[in-house]
Design an enzyme around this catalytic site. Structure first.
Site, PDB file in Angstrom:
ATOM      1  CG  HIS A 363      29.553 -37.988  -6.301  1.00 35.53           C
ATOM      2  ND1 HIS A 363      28.870 -37.712  -5.112  1.00 35.53           N
ATOM      3  CD2 HIS A 363      28.837 -37.230  -7.255  1.00 35.53           C
ATOM      4  CE1 HIS A 363      28.169 -36.631  -5.349  1.00 35.53           C
ATOM      5  NE2 HIS A 363      28.143 -36.296  -6.746  1.00 35.53           N
ATOM      6  NE  ARG A 470      34.419 -32.611 -15.509  1.00 35.83           N
ATOM      7  CZ  ARG A 470      34.674 -33.338 -16.478  1.00 35.83           C
ATOM      8  NH1 ARG A 470      35.724 -34.127 -16.457  1.00 35.83           N
ATOM      9  NH2 ARG A 470      33.744 -33.439 -17.743  1.00 35.83           N
ATOM     10  CD  GLU A 608      29.679 -26.403 -19.303  1.00 35.44           C
ATOM     11  OE1 GLU A 608      29.656 -27.394 -18.937  1.00 35.44           O
ATOM     12  OE2 GLU A 608      29.822 -25.234 -18.056  1.00 35.44           O
ATOM     13  CG  ASN A 631      30.556 -33.924 -21.357  1.00 32.29           C
ATOM     14  OD1 ASN A 631      31.014 -34.317 -22.455  1.00 32.29           O
ATOM     15  ND2 ASN A 631      31.413 -34.083 -20.373  1.00 32.29           N
ATOM     16  CG  ASP A 632      26.787 -29.439 -19.075  1.00 36.57           C
ATOM     17  OD1 ASP A 632      25.404 -29.968 -18.808  1.00 36.57           O
ATOM     18  OD2 ASP A 632      27.323 -29.012 -18.217  1.00 36.57           O
ATOM     19  NE  ARG A 642      26.789 -34.472 -18.591  1.00 33.01           N
ATOM     20  CZ  ARG A 642      27.676 -33.678 -17.993  1.00 33.01           C
ATOM     21  NH1 ARG A 642      27.694 -32.234 -18.367  1.00 33.01           N
ATOM     22  NH2 ARG A 642      28.895 -33.925 -17.767  1.00 33.01           N
ATOM     23  CB  CYS A 679      37.360 -29.503 -22.065  1.00 33.86           C
ATOM     24  SG  CYS A 679      36.095 -28.573 -21.096  1.00 33.86           S
TER      25      CYS A 679
HETATM   26  C1  PEP Z   1      31.143 -30.607 -20.107  1.00 33.84           C
HETATM   27  O1  PEP Z   1      30.016 -29.979 -19.967  1.00 33.84           O
HETATM   28  O2  PEP Z   1      31.328 -30.926 -21.404  1.00 33.84           O
HETATM   29  C2  PEP Z   1      31.978 -30.424 -19.237  1.00 33.84           C
HETATM   30  C3  PEP Z   1      33.329 -30.740 -19.763  1.00 33.84           C
HETATM   31  O3  PEP Z   1      31.762 -30.093 -17.968  1.00 33.84           O
HETATM   32  P1  PEP Z   1      31.221 -31.288 -16.920  1.00 33.84           P
HETATM   33  O4  PEP Z   1      31.146 -32.631 -17.716  1.00 33.84           O
HETATM   34  O5  PEP Z   1      31.864 -31.482 -15.824  1.00 33.84           O
HETATM   35  O6  PEP Z   1      29.861 -30.758 -16.654  1.00 33.84           O
HETATM   36 MG    MG Z   2      29.567 -29.089 -17.995  1.00 40.49          MG
END
Ligand code: PEP
Ligand code: MG
Length: 749
Positions: A363, A470, A608, A631-632, A642, A679
């Site tokens: 965090h 977010r 995702e 990312n996911d 990740r 994103c």
């Molecule tokens: C992602 O997974 O790319 C995303 C934008 O969500 P977070 O990073 O908040 O999991």
């Molecule tokens: Mg995500």
């Protein structure tokens, strides 16, 4: 002191204290200590080895070995018996040194005639500073009392080293905390910065190590523990709602009442240490154990003991957290770890942050990113090395920290900062311009946000809007569940800020918790694979209470203005439908309650999980927009966590398989006319961003600080030509298109 009684050990400490009080400085002090330790312990030899640098020990003083060897004899970590003590941090006690494992003969010292060897580490707060050794000709093992006595001397030595007691005209070594040091950690947030250290938890300085009157010291310890116990009970009484805090406090209480902990400290006092020195000795032992314990839970408890020891030291020394030092004008925060709330309190006044622990997904890292403050994580030893006010340079790009840098480093580093500042100026000059590529493609650049601290970036980053808000961050930075009223206020401020910045759109993502985003006040779920577990929309649908409360807050905050929402981690159409139905329900309730509802509401989804990329055409027709959470998506595509440092960089985003997969999603969305954006973090990396744009992702959302660099590169790039380069590399069978893209960029200039 072959019989090693308590009073003998007290006598030795008393003599040590007298030595400290004498005028002698530097080398003379070290020599005196070896002399009187050898004398008190009835050994022919006593030697002090201290670290010159991270890997080299030097014989700094000796009684009994050849004097010419002092400052000449050196050994590496792990080398010989002395090196073994230094590496393991453990005592070596042997009657027959020459045949012990690792023995190395050093002819210049003349030690071949000594048979017994007792070496103890000189440690302070878990860090090994050197080794203290006694040797005898007579073949015998040292008793446990003798080992103990030598450990106590070593501890006093460690403190004296810390206090610079060996520094003077005849100094053998330079004072600790004065040499330039480079520490290697990991990137938490990119950016380079320079400033002065501000310790989040200032160290307690213990100056009186030895005490004459053990009775008095025991009373002081008793009184301090009592005061500590009362304060822990008070904290417990006031912390009923916070599960994690409760767990920590319960651990505090357990330690504060622990008989073993107390008994060991009492024993140290009866052997001549002051109450605070006894506390610190225990703390040091706990720190040393901490570095060896792999189990997370146990490590946490050792941290608790460390915190508790600090509290006890503060009571005993009367040193509060407020040490009277004033925060420098350019503070770089140094801490073992820090909670998001505390970090937000410091806010933008910080120039940089260096944490001894932490992780990319922590965090604190999330907040540092939102505040765009360079952050280095996992900088081992930073809290023991850095002192308040030290000059420090932080390279968040490389994960490096230069503490008390020398002139060459300062010059090189300032050049780097200047180059970055120049680039920032260039980015500022294109802030108001659209991102149009050389081939005439218009790419929309949005920012990711989650905290109110992000809002100024709506104006100053050049973002066209918020592509991903977010909402979980508002939940993560608090230590209890926010109320609906609080949420309405936050969302309203976001909507109003976007309106004031020129009617910019905002996409609110509903609560995405679970996996790495664990709410401190939520009952932890013990899942074998949290990233694949009960998270995001799964929690929202199974326990709809919070989601409903959040939807209501969003609807109310919009006060009739258009509202855009999306759901995280949707893996199949049905989940989207069920969540969409919750929005309709919430609208109906709001209407019934007489609240105005948004004039228009758009509901989309994050993509995702690979499964959603293969949902039916009907799904893509139904959703109003799709945003790829790279990312996911990437972690599931490559089956590479990740959050796991070992694997998270293993697979390139520009890997042909992944790009082809993304391109398929582009084609599917374009076939159904579904607006699509991207994103994930990769959108903010210029090379990755132009490749995403080249395969047809024309709407990218990223950290505000990335908008300038990404826009600048897009404006210089012919995306059509780049697409051909990508296709050619794919045709040729390259694993990643990165090499070809980099060649193209160099050629393009
Ligand atoms: C992602 O997974 O790319 C995303 C934008 O969500 P977070 O990073 O908040 O999991
Ligand atoms: Mg995500």
């Amino acid at each position: 002191m072959p019989d090693g009684t308590e009073s003998e050990s007290r006598k030795l400490l008393g003599r040590l204290r007298d030595t400290m009080a004498e005028d002698a400085a530097g080398q003379a002090r070290l020599d005196k200590i070896t002399h009187l330790t050898a004398d008190s312990m009835g050994s022919e030899v006593c030697s002090i080895y201290l670290f010159r640098d991270e890997d080299t020990l030097e014989l700094c003083a000796t009684e009994g070995l050849k004097k010419e060897a002092v400052h000449q004899t050196r050994m590496r970590m792990g080398e010989g018996l002395v090196g073994r003590v230094a590496r393991s941090g453990k005592v070596v006690n042997t009657a027959d040194a020459p045949s012990a494992k690792g023995f190395r003969y050093m002819p210049e010292t003349g030690e071949e005639i000594y048979s017994s060897f007792l070496g103890v580490p000189i440690q302070r707060l878990g860090e090994t500073l050197g080794v203290l050794v006694v040797q005898t000709k007579q073949k015998r093992e040292f008793t446990s009392d003798e080992v103990y006595a030598l450990e106590v001397v070593a501890m006093v030595l460690a403190e004296m080293t810390e206090l610079g007691a060996f520094v003077g005209d005849t100094a053998a070594l330079s004072a600790r905390h004065t040499q330039p040091t480079m520490l290697r950690g990991g990137t938490g947030q990119e950016g380079t910065t320079e400033g002065h250290v501000w310790l989040h938890e200032p160290r307690v300085m213990v100056t009186n190590l030895v005490a004459d009157d053990p009775e008095r010291e025991l009373q002081r310890l008793d009184a301090a523990i009592e005061q500590l116990r009362v304060s822990v009970d008070e904290m417990l009484a006031g912390a009923v709602e916070d599960a994690e805090q409760l767990e920590v406090l319960e651990a505090y209480r357990m330690f504060a009442n622990s008989k073993g902990w107390r008994r060991r400290m009492e024993e140290d006092i009866s052997r001549g240490l002051s109450a605070e020195a006894a506390v610190e000795k225990e703390q040091s032992a706990a720190r040393a154990r901490m570095s060896q314990v792999a189990d997370n839970y146990l490590r946490e408890r050792l941290h608790d003991l460390d915190d508790l020891s600090n509290r006890l030291l503060r009571i005993l020394t009367g040193q509060g957290k407020d040490t009277g030092a004033s925060m420098p004008a350019d503070p770089i925060l140094v801490a073992r770890n820090i909670g998001p709330g505390e970090l937000l309190e410091y806010g933008r006044q910080l120039r940089g942050i260096v944490l001894e622990e932490g992780s990319v997904g922590s965090h604190a890292a999330v907040v540092a990113r939102a505040l765009a403050i360079p952050l280095v994580i996992n900088a081992t030893r930073i809290t023991t090395e850095a002192l308040n006010g030290d000059h420090i340079m932080v390279d968040g790009d490389q994960g490096l920290v230069h503490l008390r840098p020398d002139d060459t480093v300062v010059t090189a580093f300032r050049d780097k900062i200047a180059m970055q500042a120049e680039a920032q100026e260039r980015y500022a000059s294109i802030r108001q311009k659209p991102a149009i590529s050389q081939c005439g493609k218009r790419i929309s650049l949005y920012m990711n946000a989650g905290l109110l601290a992000d809002l100024p970036s709506l104006e100053n980053s050049g973002a066209e809007g918020v592509g991903l808000f977010r909402t979980e961050l508002q939940f993560l930075v608090r230590n209890k569940m926010p109320s609906r009223t609080e949420l309405v206020a936050v969302y309203k401020r976001v909507i109003e800020a976007a309106e004031a910045a020129g009617d910019k759109p905002v996409i609110f993502r509903t609560l995405d918790i679970g996996s790495d985003k664990v709410l401190p006040y939520m009952k932890p779920t013990d899942e074998p694979n949290p990233a694949l577990g009960w998270r995001a929309i799964r929690v929202g649908l199974d326990r709809p209470g919070v989601m409903r409360m959040q939807l209501q807050a969003l609807l109310r905050a919009s006060e009739g203005r258009p509202l855009t929402l999306m759901f995280p981690f949707v893996a199949q159409w049905e989940e989207f439908r069920a969540a969409r139905a919750e929005v309709d329900k919430a609208m109906a309730i709001e209407r019934k309650l007489g609240h105005v509802v948004p004039e228009k509401i758009s509901v989309g989804t994050m993509l995702e999980t690979p499964s959603l990329a293969y949902a039916s055409n009907k799904f893509f027709e139904e959703v109003e927009f799709v945003s790829i959470g790279g990312n996911d998506l990437k972690q599931f595509f490559f089956a590479a966590d990740r959050e796991n440092e070992r694997v998270r960089r293993r697979y390139d985003t520009l890997n042909v398989s992944f790009l082809t997969f993304l391109e398929q999603i582009v084609q599917r969305c374009s076939a159904t006319g579904t607006p699509l954006s991207f994103c994930g973090e990769d959108a903010g990396r210029p090379i990755e961003a132009i490749c995403l744009a080249a395969i047809g992702l024309h709407r990218l959302s990223m950290r505000p600080a990335s908008i300038g660099p990404v826009k600048s590169l897009i404006m210089r790039t012919d995306l059509d030509a780049l697409y051909d380069v990508i296709c050619d590399a794919r045709e040729r069978g390259e694993q990643s298109v990165r090499g070809a893209v980099m060649d193209f960029m160099r050629w393009q200039g």
